[in-house]
Write an enzyme that holds these catalytic residues in place. Structure first.
Site, PDB file in Angstrom:
ATOM      1  N   TYR A 147     -87.624  92.729 -35.291  1.00  0.00           N
ATOM      2  CA  TYR A 147     -86.713  93.371 -36.289  1.00  0.00           C
ATOM      3  C   TYR A 147     -85.940  92.054 -36.978  1.00  0.00           C
ATOM      4  O   TYR A 147     -85.487  92.289 -38.045  1.00  0.00           O
ATOM      5  CB  TYR A 147     -85.861  94.367 -35.646  1.00  0.00           C
ATOM      6  CG  TYR A 147     -86.642  95.567 -35.232  1.00  0.00           C
ATOM      7  CD1 TYR A 147     -87.392  95.901 -34.128  1.00  0.00           C
ATOM      8  CD2 TYR A 147     -87.128  96.547 -36.151  1.00  0.00           C
ATOM      9  CE1 TYR A 147     -88.098  96.887 -33.723  1.00  0.00           C
ATOM     10  CE2 TYR A 147     -87.437  97.695 -36.188  1.00  0.00           C
ATOM     11  CZ  TYR A 147     -88.136  97.916 -34.717  1.00  0.00           C
ATOM     12  OH  TYR A 147     -88.966  98.948 -34.311  1.00  0.00           O
ATOM     13  N   CYS A 178     -75.196 100.462 -29.746  1.00  0.00           N
ATOM     14  CA  CYS A 178     -75.134 100.055 -28.257  1.00  0.00           C
ATOM     15  C   CYS A 178     -75.949 100.943 -27.497  1.00  0.00           C
ATOM     16  O   CYS A 178     -75.557 102.377 -27.521  1.00  0.00           O
ATOM     17  CB  CYS A 178     -73.455 100.136 -27.962  1.00  0.00           C
ATOM     18  SG  CYS A 178     -73.449  99.698 -26.060  1.00  0.00           S
ATOM     19  N   ARG A 236     -88.105  90.977 -39.932  1.00  0.00           N
ATOM     20  CA  ARG A 236     -87.953  91.897 -41.069  1.00  0.00           C
ATOM     21  C   ARG A 236     -86.490  91.978 -41.438  1.00  0.00           C
ATOM     22  O   ARG A 236     -86.296  92.088 -42.656  1.00  0.00           O
ATOM     23  CB  ARG A 236     -88.195  93.324 -40.551  1.00  0.00           C
ATOM     24  CG  ARG A 236     -89.947  93.286 -40.016  1.00  0.00           C
ATOM     25  CD  ARG A 236     -90.043  94.701 -39.336  1.00  0.00           C
ATOM     26  NE  ARG A 236     -89.993  95.624 -40.150  1.00  0.00           N
ATOM     27  CZ  ARG A 236     -90.071  97.033 -39.775  1.00  0.00           C
ATOM     28  NH1 ARG A 236     -90.142  97.373 -38.633  1.00  0.00           N
ATOM     29  NH2 ARG A 236     -90.078  97.827 -40.884  1.00  0.00           N
ATOM     30  N   ASN A 293     -87.529 104.932 -44.830  1.00  0.00           N
ATOM     31  CA  ASN A 293     -87.333 103.391 -44.712  1.00  0.00           C
ATOM     32  C   ASN A 293     -85.984 102.899 -44.118  1.00  0.00           C
ATOM     33  O   ASN A 293     -85.237 103.636 -44.359  1.00  0.00           O
ATOM     34  CB  ASN A 293     -87.437 102.959 -46.271  1.00  0.00           C
ATOM     35  CG  ASN A 293     -88.790 103.262 -46.953  1.00  0.00           C
ATOM     36  OD1 ASN A 293     -89.801 103.506 -46.444  1.00  0.00           O
ATOM     37  ND2 ASN A 293     -88.863 103.157 -48.208  1.00  0.00           N
ATOM     38  N   CYS A 350     -71.410  94.662 -26.999  1.00  0.00           N
ATOM     39  CA  CYS A 350     -70.889  95.842 -27.825  1.00  0.00           C
ATOM     40  C   CYS A 350     -69.491  95.381 -27.941  1.00  0.00           C
ATOM     41  O   CYS A 350     -68.685  95.364 -26.930  1.00  0.00           O
ATOM     42  CB  CYS A 350     -71.266  96.955 -27.021  1.00  0.00           C
ATOM     43  SG  CYS A 350     -70.270  98.253 -27.678  1.00  0.00           S
ATOM     44  N   LEU A 370     -99.365 105.643 -54.553  1.00  0.00           N
ATOM     45  CA  LEU A 370    -100.524 104.571 -55.253  1.00  0.00           C
ATOM     46  C   LEU A 370    -101.439 105.551 -54.930  1.00  0.00           C
ATOM     47  O   LEU A 370    -102.568 105.362 -55.844  1.00  0.00           O
ATOM     48  CB  LEU A 370    -100.313 103.515 -54.473  1.00  0.00           C
ATOM     49  CG  LEU A 370    -101.144 102.276 -55.073  1.00  0.00           C
ATOM     50  CD1 LEU A 370    -100.747 102.135 -56.488  1.00  0.00           C
ATOM     51  CD2 LEU A 370    -101.195 100.970 -54.109  1.00  0.00           C
ATOM     52  N   GLU A 371    -101.920 106.208 -53.863  1.00  0.00           N
ATOM     53  CA  GLU A 371    -102.974 106.750 -53.574  1.00  0.00           C
ATOM     54  C   GLU A 371    -102.586 108.263 -52.953  1.00  0.00           C
ATOM     55  O   GLU A 371    -101.694 108.330 -52.132  1.00  0.00           O
ATOM     56  CB  GLU A 371    -104.037 106.070 -52.709  1.00  0.00           C
ATOM     57  CG  GLU A 371    -103.624 105.306 -51.582  1.00  0.00           C
ATOM     58  CD  GLU A 371    -104.245 104.118 -51.004  1.00  0.00           C
ATOM     59  OE1 GLU A 371    -104.908 103.692 -51.648  1.00  0.00           O
ATOM     60  OE2 GLU A 371    -104.127 104.196 -49.754  1.00  0.00           O
ATOM     61  N   HIS A 398     -85.251 107.355 -40.226  1.00  0.00           N
ATOM     62  CA  HIS A 398     -85.514 106.466 -39.087  1.00  0.00           C
ATOM     63  C   HIS A 398     -84.835 105.356 -38.748  1.00  0.00           C
ATOM     64  O   HIS A 398     -85.166 104.415 -38.199  1.00  0.00           O
ATOM     65  CB  HIS A 398     -86.977 105.852 -39.666  1.00  0.00           C
ATOM     66  CG  HIS A 398     -88.354 106.756 -39.610  1.00  0.00           C
ATOM     67  ND1 HIS A 398     -89.287 106.697 -40.213  1.00  0.00           N
ATOM     68  CD2 HIS A 398     -88.084 108.278 -39.059  1.00  0.00           C
ATOM     69  CE1 HIS A 398     -90.104 108.057 -40.010  1.00  0.00           C
ATOM     70  NE2 HIS A 398     -89.510 108.652 -39.415  1.00  0.00           N
ATOM     71  N   ALA A 453     -95.259 102.767 -57.948  1.00  0.00           N
ATOM     72  CA  ALA A 453     -94.103 103.616 -57.718  1.00  0.00           C
ATOM     73  C   ALA A 453     -93.023 103.279 -59.024  1.00  0.00           C
ATOM     74  O   ALA A 453     -92.506 103.891 -59.699  1.00  0.00           O
ATOM     75  CB  ALA A 453     -93.426 103.681 -56.646  1.00  0.00           C
TER      76      ALA A 453
HETATM   77  N1  APR Z   1     -96.409 102.399 -55.133  1.00  0.00           N
HETATM   78  C1  APR Z   1     -96.452 103.508 -54.696  1.00  0.00           C
HETATM   79  N2  APR Z   1     -96.855 103.972 -53.309  1.00  0.00           N
HETATM   80  C2  APR Z   1     -97.449 102.910 -52.955  1.00  0.00           C
HETATM   81  C3  APR Z   1     -97.349 101.576 -53.244  1.00  0.00           C
HETATM   82  C4  APR Z   1     -96.752 101.342 -54.504  1.00  0.00           C
HETATM   83  N3  APR Z   1     -96.683 100.226 -55.027  1.00  0.00           N
HETATM   84  N4  APR Z   1     -97.903 100.741 -52.452  1.00  0.00           N
HETATM   85  C5  APR Z   1     -98.306 101.585 -51.236  1.00  0.00           C
HETATM   86  N5  APR Z   1     -98.127 102.743 -51.384  1.00  0.00           N
HETATM   87  C6  APR Z   1     -98.284 104.030 -50.616  1.00  0.00           C
HETATM   88  C7  APR Z   1     -99.577 103.823 -50.097  1.00  0.00           C
HETATM   89  O1  APR Z   1    -100.623 104.254 -50.563  1.00  0.00           O
HETATM   90  C8  APR Z   1     -99.510 104.729 -48.592  1.00  0.00           C
HETATM   91  O2  APR Z   1     -99.662 105.945 -48.937  1.00  0.00           O
HETATM   92  O3  APR Z   1     -97.247 103.784 -49.822  1.00  0.00           O
HETATM   93  C9  APR Z   1     -97.879 104.357 -48.630  1.00  0.00           C
HETATM   94  C10 APR Z   1     -97.384 103.759 -47.357  1.00  0.00           C
HETATM   95  O4  APR Z   1     -97.722 104.303 -46.044  1.00  0.00           O
HETATM   96  P1  APR Z   1     -97.523 103.724 -44.745  1.00  0.00           P
HETATM   97  O5  APR Z   1     -97.584 102.217 -44.772  1.00  0.00           O
HETATM   98  O6  APR Z   1     -97.973 104.568 -43.560  1.00  0.00           O
HETATM   99  O7  APR Z   1     -95.819 103.828 -44.677  1.00  0.00           O
HETATM  100  P2  APR Z   1     -94.987 105.342 -44.591  1.00  0.00           P
HETATM  101  O8  APR Z   1     -95.823 106.556 -44.928  1.00  0.00           O
HETATM  102  O9  APR Z   1     -93.541 104.931 -44.981  1.00  0.00           O
HETATM  103  O10 APR Z   1     -94.902 105.340 -42.897  1.00  0.00           O
HETATM  104  C11 APR Z   1     -94.290 106.187 -42.150  1.00  0.00           C
HETATM  105  O11 APR Z   1     -94.448 105.267 -39.993  1.00  0.00           O
HETATM  106  O12 APR Z   1     -94.628 103.473 -38.796  1.00  0.00           O
HETATM  107  C12 APR Z   1     -93.987 104.531 -39.343  1.00  0.00           C
HETATM  108  O13 APR Z   1     -91.489 104.439 -39.075  1.00  0.00           O
HETATM  109  C13 APR Z   1     -92.450 103.763 -39.861  1.00  0.00           C
HETATM  110  O14 APR Z   1     -91.257 105.054 -41.661  1.00  0.00           O
HETATM  111  C14 APR Z   1     -92.516 104.514 -41.144  1.00  0.00           C
HETATM  112  C15 APR Z   1     -93.609 105.770 -41.125  1.00  0.00           C
END
Ligand code: APR
Length: 248
Positions: free
Chosen positions: A60, A123, A63, A98, A142, A210-211, A115, A227
């Site tokens: 973390y 703490c 990140r 996020n 803490c 995106l997909e 999340h 997005a």
């Molecule tokens: N614009 C729009 N969508 C996008 C883009 C973009 N530029 N790039 C990627 N994506 C989409 C991908 O197609 C995918 O469907 O974003 C999504 C990302 O999916 P994940 O990586 O699985 O992320 P997320 O869905 O937020 O994960 C959910 O899983 O690991 C846990 O806690 C973590 O909050 C997270 C949760």
């Protein structure tokens, strides 16, 4: 300002890692994503933290440092959602998966981090939550209960309950429009929100990503692309009263 079919009713917006991808924050399950280079059971579970706290802290900390880099800024999608809230105020609620702070930095305030938040620490002993900008480690104290070594990232790990589930359920049951942005629909309960909305009434459901996500077929309307392009376009149509129920 007439929003057409959405002149009344609340809007709930679920966001996932995809909305922050173009800001330079890596997603989890795309090629080369976070879970391709790290095992969840090593860095994102309570057991991992019990077993090897320094390793989880470093995951973390890396990140958090990346998020603090000057080139990491909200993109047009975050800004479009902040504009929507500016125009419609309390009718708009963002529920984000996020842990970054890009929605806040874009100006959104009606926001739930289901999340948790990378820039906060909690703490494990007394529950006190504080801002955490710098690296966190096992030596951290803490400031509320004086316990040393009990500070953890204020992030929901796999196997833990996401935050504010009741408030989210209430918002889902009472919205006229549910928009899901940039999430793969891999993780519950967020992946089930569209189903909850459909069960509760007449809300219109839109997927912007995106997909297609795994829940694609549950959405009445779907638009695919980056997005930073499709979210501002959808928000503009919504504010112009042109967004509506998907063409039959
Ligand atoms: N614009 C729009 N969508 C996008 C883009 C973009 N530029 N790039 C990627 N994506 C989409 C991908 O197609 C995918 O469907 O974003 C999504 C990302 O999916 P994940 O990586 O699985 O992320 P997320 O869905 O937020 O994960 C959910 O899983 O690991 C846990 O806690 C973590 O909050 C997270 C949760």
């Amino acid at each position: 300002m007439s929003l057409g079919v959405f002149d009344t009713g609340n809007i709930v917006i679920l966001t996932g890692a995809g909305i922050s991808a173009e800001s330079g924050i890596e997603t989890f399950r795309d090629k080369g994503g976070v879970w391709e280079r790290n095992r969840i059971e090593d860095v994102a579970t309570p057991e991992a933290f019990d077993k090897d706290p320094p390793r989880v802290h470093e995951f973390y900390n890396a990140r958090r440092r990346a998020l603090g880099a000057a080139n990491i800024q909200p993109n047009a999608a975050h800004k479009a959602l902040a504009l929507l809230e500016e125009r419609l105020a309390s009718r708009v609620l963002i529920v984000t998966q996020n842990i970054d702070d890009l929605h806040e930095r874009a100006g959104s305030r009606n926001l739930i981090h289901m999340h948790g938040e990378l820039l906060k620490a909690r703490c494990a002993e007394c529950g006190e939550v504080r801002q955490q900008i710098d690296d966190l480690g096992t030596e951290a104290l803490c400031l509320h209960c004086d316990r040393k070594g009990a500070m953890r990232p204020h992030v929901v790990w796999f196997g833990e309950m996401p935050f504010e589930q009741e408030r989210i359920a209430e918002a889902l049951d009472n919205c006229a429009l549910f928009i899901s942005i940039g999430t793969s629909g891999s993780v519950y309960p967020a992946a089930g929100f569209v189903h909850e909305v459909r069960m509760s009434g007449q809300a219109h459901t839109v997927e912007l990503s995106l997909e297609p996500s795994s829940g694609e077929s549950l959405f009445a309307e779907r638009h695919y692309g980056p997005a930073s392009r499709i979210v501002p376009h959808y928000v503009d149509r919504l504010l112009a009263g042109e967004a509506g129920f998907a063409p039959s």
